[in-house]
Design an enzyme around this catalytic site. Sequence first.
Site, PDB file in Angstrom:
ATOM      1  N   CYS A   2       0.751  -1.199   0.008  1.00 34.05           N
ATOM      2  CA  CYS A   2       0.044  -0.030   0.021  1.00 34.05           C
ATOM      3  C   CYS A   2       0.992   1.269  -0.031  1.00 34.05           C
ATOM      4  O   CYS A   2       1.953   1.335   0.536  1.00 34.05           O
ATOM      5  CB  CYS A   2      -0.794  -0.044   1.251  1.00 34.05           C
ATOM      6  SG  CYS A   2      -2.119  -1.234   1.485  1.00 34.05           S
ATOM      7  N   ARG A  27       3.468   0.101  -5.261  1.00 36.14           N
ATOM      8  CA  ARG A  27       3.407  -0.770  -3.883  1.00 36.14           C
ATOM      9  C   ARG A  27       1.938  -1.478  -3.640  1.00 36.14           C
ATOM     10  O   ARG A  27       1.728  -1.922  -2.751  1.00 36.14           O
ATOM     11  CB  ARG A  27       3.296   0.566  -2.630  1.00 36.14           C
ATOM     12  CG  ARG A  27       4.603   1.318  -2.769  1.00 36.14           C
ATOM     13  CD  ARG A  27       4.536   2.196  -1.751  1.00 36.14           C
ATOM     14  NE  ARG A  27       4.456   1.630  -0.362  1.00 36.14           N
ATOM     15  CZ  ARG A  27       5.680   1.195   0.475  1.00 36.14           C
ATOM     16  NH1 ARG A  27       6.686   1.325   0.033  1.00 36.14           N
ATOM     17  NH2 ARG A  27       5.120   0.593   1.632  1.00 36.14           N
ATOM     18  N   TRP A  76      -3.191  -2.518  -1.633  1.00 38.09           N
ATOM     19  CA  TRP A  76      -2.679  -4.027  -2.106  1.00 38.09           C
ATOM     20  C   TRP A  76      -3.466  -4.964  -0.935  1.00 38.09           C
ATOM     21  O   TRP A  76      -3.137  -4.672   0.289  1.00 38.09           O
ATOM     22  CB  TRP A  76      -1.600  -4.283  -2.140  1.00 38.09           C
ATOM     23  CG  TRP A  76      -0.953  -5.645  -2.519  1.00 38.09           C
ATOM     24  CD1 TRP A  76      -0.670  -6.103  -3.744  1.00 38.09           C
ATOM     25  CD2 TRP A  76      -0.620  -6.838  -1.803  1.00 38.09           C
ATOM     26  NE1 TRP A  76      -0.570  -7.272  -3.878  1.00 38.09           N
ATOM     27  CE2 TRP A  76      -0.063  -7.930  -2.669  1.00 38.09           C
ATOM     28  CE3 TRP A  76      -0.513  -6.896  -0.368  1.00 38.09           C
ATOM     29  CZ2 TRP A  76      -0.060  -9.121  -2.115  1.00 38.09           C
ATOM     30  CZ3 TRP A  76      -0.229  -8.173   0.097  1.00 38.09           C
ATOM     31  CH2 TRP A  76       0.208  -9.123  -0.841  1.00 38.09           C
ATOM     32  N   ASN A 102      -1.196   1.632   6.019  1.00 39.33           N
ATOM     33  CA  ASN A 102      -0.439   0.556   5.474  1.00 39.33           C
ATOM     34  C   ASN A 102       0.047  -0.407   6.451  1.00 39.33           C
ATOM     35  O   ASN A 102       0.770   0.098   7.318  1.00 39.33           O
ATOM     36  CB  ASN A 102       0.982   1.366   4.608  1.00 39.33           C
ATOM     37  CG  ASN A 102       2.003   0.262   4.148  1.00 39.33           C
ATOM     38  OD1 ASN A 102       1.467  -1.027   3.845  1.00 39.33           O
ATOM     39  ND2 ASN A 102       3.025   0.671   3.981  1.00 39.33           N
ATOM     40  N   GLY A 103      -0.418  -1.813   6.242  1.00 38.50           N
ATOM     41  CA  GLY A 103       0.103  -2.587   7.352  1.00 38.50           C
ATOM     42  C   GLY A 103      -0.933  -3.260   7.754  1.00 38.50           C
ATOM     43  O   GLY A 103      -2.244  -3.475   6.996  1.00 38.50           O
ATOM     44  N   GLU A 484      16.347 -17.652 -11.374  1.00 43.93           N
ATOM     45  CA  GLU A 484      15.923 -16.239 -11.633  1.00 43.93           C
ATOM     46  C   GLU A 484      15.481 -15.832 -12.893  1.00 43.93           C
ATOM     47  O   GLU A 484      14.314 -15.352 -12.923  1.00 43.93           O
ATOM     48  CB  GLU A 484      17.221 -15.386 -11.223  1.00 43.93           C
ATOM     49  CG  GLU A 484      16.955 -13.995 -11.651  1.00 43.93           C
ATOM     50  CD  GLU A 484      16.054 -13.181 -10.879  1.00 43.93           C
ATOM     51  OE1 GLU A 484      15.533 -13.712  -9.828  1.00 43.93           O
ATOM     52  OE2 GLU A 484      15.664 -11.914 -11.054  1.00 43.93           O
ATOM     53  N   LYS A 488      11.710 -14.514 -13.598  1.00 44.80           N
ATOM     54  CA  LYS A 488      11.477 -13.431 -14.180  1.00 44.80           C
ATOM     55  C   LYS A 488      10.264 -13.579 -15.144  1.00 44.80           C
ATOM     56  O   LYS A 488       9.224 -12.806 -15.108  1.00 44.80           O
ATOM     57  CB  LYS A 488      12.550 -12.971 -14.879  1.00 44.80           C
ATOM     58  CG  LYS A 488      13.500 -12.066 -14.343  1.00 44.80           C
ATOM     59  CD  LYS A 488      13.359 -10.722 -13.890  1.00 44.80           C
ATOM     60  CE  LYS A 488      12.819 -10.655 -12.506  1.00 44.80           C
ATOM     61  NZ  LYS A 488      13.475 -10.699 -11.405  1.00 44.80           N
ATOM     62  N   GLU A 491       6.746 -14.377 -13.463  1.00 44.56           N
ATOM     63  CA  GLU A 491       5.884 -13.063 -12.685  1.00 44.56           C
ATOM     64  C   GLU A 491       5.566 -12.038 -13.664  1.00 44.56           C
ATOM     65  O   GLU A 491       4.558 -11.292 -13.565  1.00 44.56           O
ATOM     66  CB  GLU A 491       6.721 -12.700 -11.687  1.00 44.56           C
ATOM     67  CG  GLU A 491       8.025 -11.782 -12.245  1.00 44.56           C
ATOM     68  CD  GLU A 491       8.723 -10.954 -10.995  1.00 44.56           C
ATOM     69  OE1 GLU A 491       8.198 -10.820  -9.842  1.00 44.56           O
ATOM     70  OE2 GLU A 491       9.893 -10.862 -10.818  1.00 44.56           O
ATOM     71  N   HIS A 507      16.809 -36.998 -12.954  1.00 40.49           N
ATOM     72  CA  HIS A 507      16.121 -37.526 -12.046  1.00 40.49           C
ATOM     73  C   HIS A 507      14.735 -37.134 -11.910  1.00 40.49           C
ATOM     74  O   HIS A 507      14.043 -37.352 -10.879  1.00 40.49           O
ATOM     75  CB  HIS A 507      16.789 -37.012 -10.623  1.00 40.49           C
ATOM     76  CG  HIS A 507      18.326 -37.059 -10.660  1.00 40.49           C
ATOM     77  ND1 HIS A 507      18.694 -38.407 -10.309  1.00 40.49           N
ATOM     78  CD2 HIS A 507      19.415 -36.457 -10.667  1.00 40.49           C
ATOM     79  CE1 HIS A 507      20.122 -38.598 -10.063  1.00 40.49           C
ATOM     80  NE2 HIS A 507      20.459 -37.320 -10.639  1.00 40.49           N
ATOM     81  N   LYS A 606       5.358  -4.516  -5.391  1.00 30.94           N
ATOM     82  CA  LYS A 606       6.838  -4.249  -5.496  1.00 30.94           C
ATOM     83  C   LYS A 606       7.566  -4.691  -3.895  1.00 30.94           C
ATOM     84  O   LYS A 606       8.614  -5.195  -3.900  1.00 30.94           O
ATOM     85  CB  LYS A 606       7.365  -2.675  -5.717  1.00 30.94           C
ATOM     86  CG  LYS A 606       8.775  -2.536  -5.732  1.00 30.94           C
ATOM     87  CD  LYS A 606       9.363  -3.182  -6.691  1.00 30.94           C
ATOM     88  CE  LYS A 606      10.848  -2.871  -6.865  1.00 30.94           C
ATOM     89  NZ  LYS A 606      11.512  -4.003  -7.805  1.00 30.94           N
TER      90      LYS A 606
HETATM   91  C1  AGP Z   1      11.377  -9.866  -7.881  1.00 29.27           C
HETATM   92  O1  AGP Z   1      11.170  -9.693  -9.605  1.00 29.27           O
HETATM   93  C2  AGP Z   1      10.030 -10.038  -7.197  1.00 29.27           C
HETATM   94  N1  AGP Z   1       9.050  -9.184  -7.551  1.00 29.27           N
HETATM   95  C3  AGP Z   1      10.347 -10.370  -5.849  1.00 29.27           C
HETATM   96  O2  AGP Z   1      10.440 -11.450  -5.744  1.00 29.27           O
HETATM   97  C4  AGP Z   1      11.192  -9.586  -4.791  1.00 29.27           C
HETATM   98  O3  AGP Z   1      12.701  -9.827  -5.231  1.00 29.27           O
HETATM   99  C5  AGP Z   1      11.050 -10.002  -3.346  1.00 29.27           C
HETATM  100  O4  AGP Z   1       9.719  -9.941  -2.903  1.00 29.27           O
HETATM  101  C6  AGP Z   1      12.037  -9.438  -2.450  1.00 29.27           C
HETATM  102  O5  AGP Z   1      11.869  -7.954  -2.142  1.00 29.27           O
HETATM  103  P1  AGP Z   1      12.891  -7.103  -1.557  1.00 29.27           P
HETATM  104  O6  AGP Z   1      14.195  -7.269  -2.395  1.00 29.27           O
HETATM  105  O7  AGP Z   1      12.381  -5.768  -1.458  1.00 29.27           O
HETATM  106  O8  AGP Z   1      13.029  -7.736  -0.187  1.00 29.27           O
END
Ligand code: AGP
Length: 611
Positions: A2, A27, A76, A102-103, A484, A488, A491, A507, A606
């Site tokens: 948020c 956010r 969010w 927020n929280g 990774e 990417k 997501e 395996h 984010k």
């Molecule tokens: C990465 O592309 C993500 N959207 C997500 O995995 C992110 O890296 C993760 O939530 C950790 O966030 P931070 O680095 O702000 O702690």
Amino acid sequence: MCGIVGYIGYRNTLPVLLQGLERLEYRGYDSAGVACLENGKKSLFVAKEKGKLAQLTSALNGKTVSSTIGIAHTRWATHGAPSRANAHPHTDTKNRIAVVHNGIIENFAEVKEFLKTRGHRFKSETDTEVIPHLVEELNHGDLEEAFRKAIQRLNGYFAIVMISVDEPEKLFAFKRSNPLVLGVGKGENFAASDVTALLPYTRRVIYLQDNELAVLTKDHIHISTLLHQKSIRRQPTEIKWTLDEAKKGGFPHYMLKEIFEQPHVARQTLEKRIKQGKIYFDTFHQAVNKRLAKVKKVFIVSCGTAHHAGLIGRYMLEEYTRIPTEVQVSSEFRYTDPIVTRDDLVVLISQSGETADTIAAFREAKENGAMTLAIVNVVGSTIAREADFVLYTHAGPEIGVASTKAYIAQLLTLMLFAFHLGVIKKRISQTTLSDLLKELQKIPSAITEILKNEKQLDVAVKALYQKKNFLFIGRGYNFPTALEGALKLKEISYAHAHGYAGGEMKHGPIALIDHTQPVICIASESKTYGKMLSNIQEIKARDAIVLTIASKGDEQVKKLSNWIFYIPRVLEIFSTILSVVPLQLFAYKIAVRNQRDVDQPRNLAKSVTVE
Ligand code: AGP
């Protein structure tokens, strides 16, 4: 999660709030809302809509409200589905108090029950709505006192901003764990979840600390502790980020802009961290190095992309320091009852520095007396402030939900830290160190070279963008790169993607291979190159569609691949920084072809500030 904005001053409030929300939309973006006090009227103007900020802006349809004080929120969802009723701001029974939050309020159900017995009626399913009602209940003519008392009755972690028609010249703010920064202007003051919302108006900011309450008027900010009401005097910090750094800079998406910023980020990190052929960590003084010299075990704790950086960090630390290193995702760390002692170092990696799981893991480590080191991008964030030591990654603001440049900066920082510790532990000589640092200097231009060739991925992307399942394989240092690459892709494109260690294919996963299965292979020069080549042969023999990331000039692996993307030849450890770049571009291009919302993919935010 948020985003919050608050304003008090002389400007027309609504545009200030909407512009602030635009910058904070990363956010959370499942609903948005504003509340302003209307000049000359003893009433609140409230507007909110389900969906992105654009929905709210179009519902407002250029409306003007005569107001110089207001609050705004982009949500969010945690408690209650995304809907207009659950969108913030929330108000009290008489519509005199408005709150953004927020929280999470952990005891909201109990507070709500109590308030219901006192005749309060609720309009939403949120935990937030109890705040204005509780303030209303406790208000006997002094709003600050009521706000303070209300917060004392709430359990959990949150940032809150509040306005009321009863005291129209004051904006109230409180922070516990979740971020809240105050902007200091002339004849105006601000509150926001992060500085990007403030940059058009001021560069002077005050980071509110946990359990501090602030009362903002247009000319003054008064901060005090929640419990003892002790006044706090804190000088504003000057923010150096340019406004441009927080905008798209001509690229269609933040993610692409951030991918293209990587040579600059790498160069900047190296310039800041290498001085006269030596590693320079501004926050490490003699006493820190003494403590580091005694470290017996390292834990690396982080989430998502930062976790993948951590996995590579383990290879680096074990190779260059020989200190046993364990890597865990933050959300599991506490629950594995980790055997952490005072002799251990716990490294927390986080772009935002606000990830709730990582904060919780950090607190667990702290309770066990371990030394904590934060590798964080956002200056002044919770993890950065609370850890014993911090190494900032200096990647600049990362707006795209998919982390790219922050990852590169995390890898570089981990690498330099591993070398630094290697020297302290006498595992690396000065000569080896200067050879490594010399090689490292080539990385920024190597990334530029990769970016120049980005179009070479287009043929593969065109052939594969409709596929629903992808496999990514790598070995050694580049096994986490495969993870990774898969993260990417899933997501931002919503295609299923899975990363495996190349040697694991036989395996189980190899059963998936047939002529329809795309496999992205990372096969750059390395200790395991020969083995990786065999793994590619094995999948090719079963007709897989192969896209390979290889070292420049490798003709052998080219013969096994449908498409090849070359990266410059570098040491294996440094190849982790290069091989991920085509994977970021691949994911981006697939997502764009599928018309996905690249910067704000569905269901993601984010900064994940809930556990
Ligand atoms: C990465 O592309 C993500 N959207 C997500 O995995 C992110 O890296 C993760 O939530 C950790 O966030 P931070 O680095 O702000 O702690």
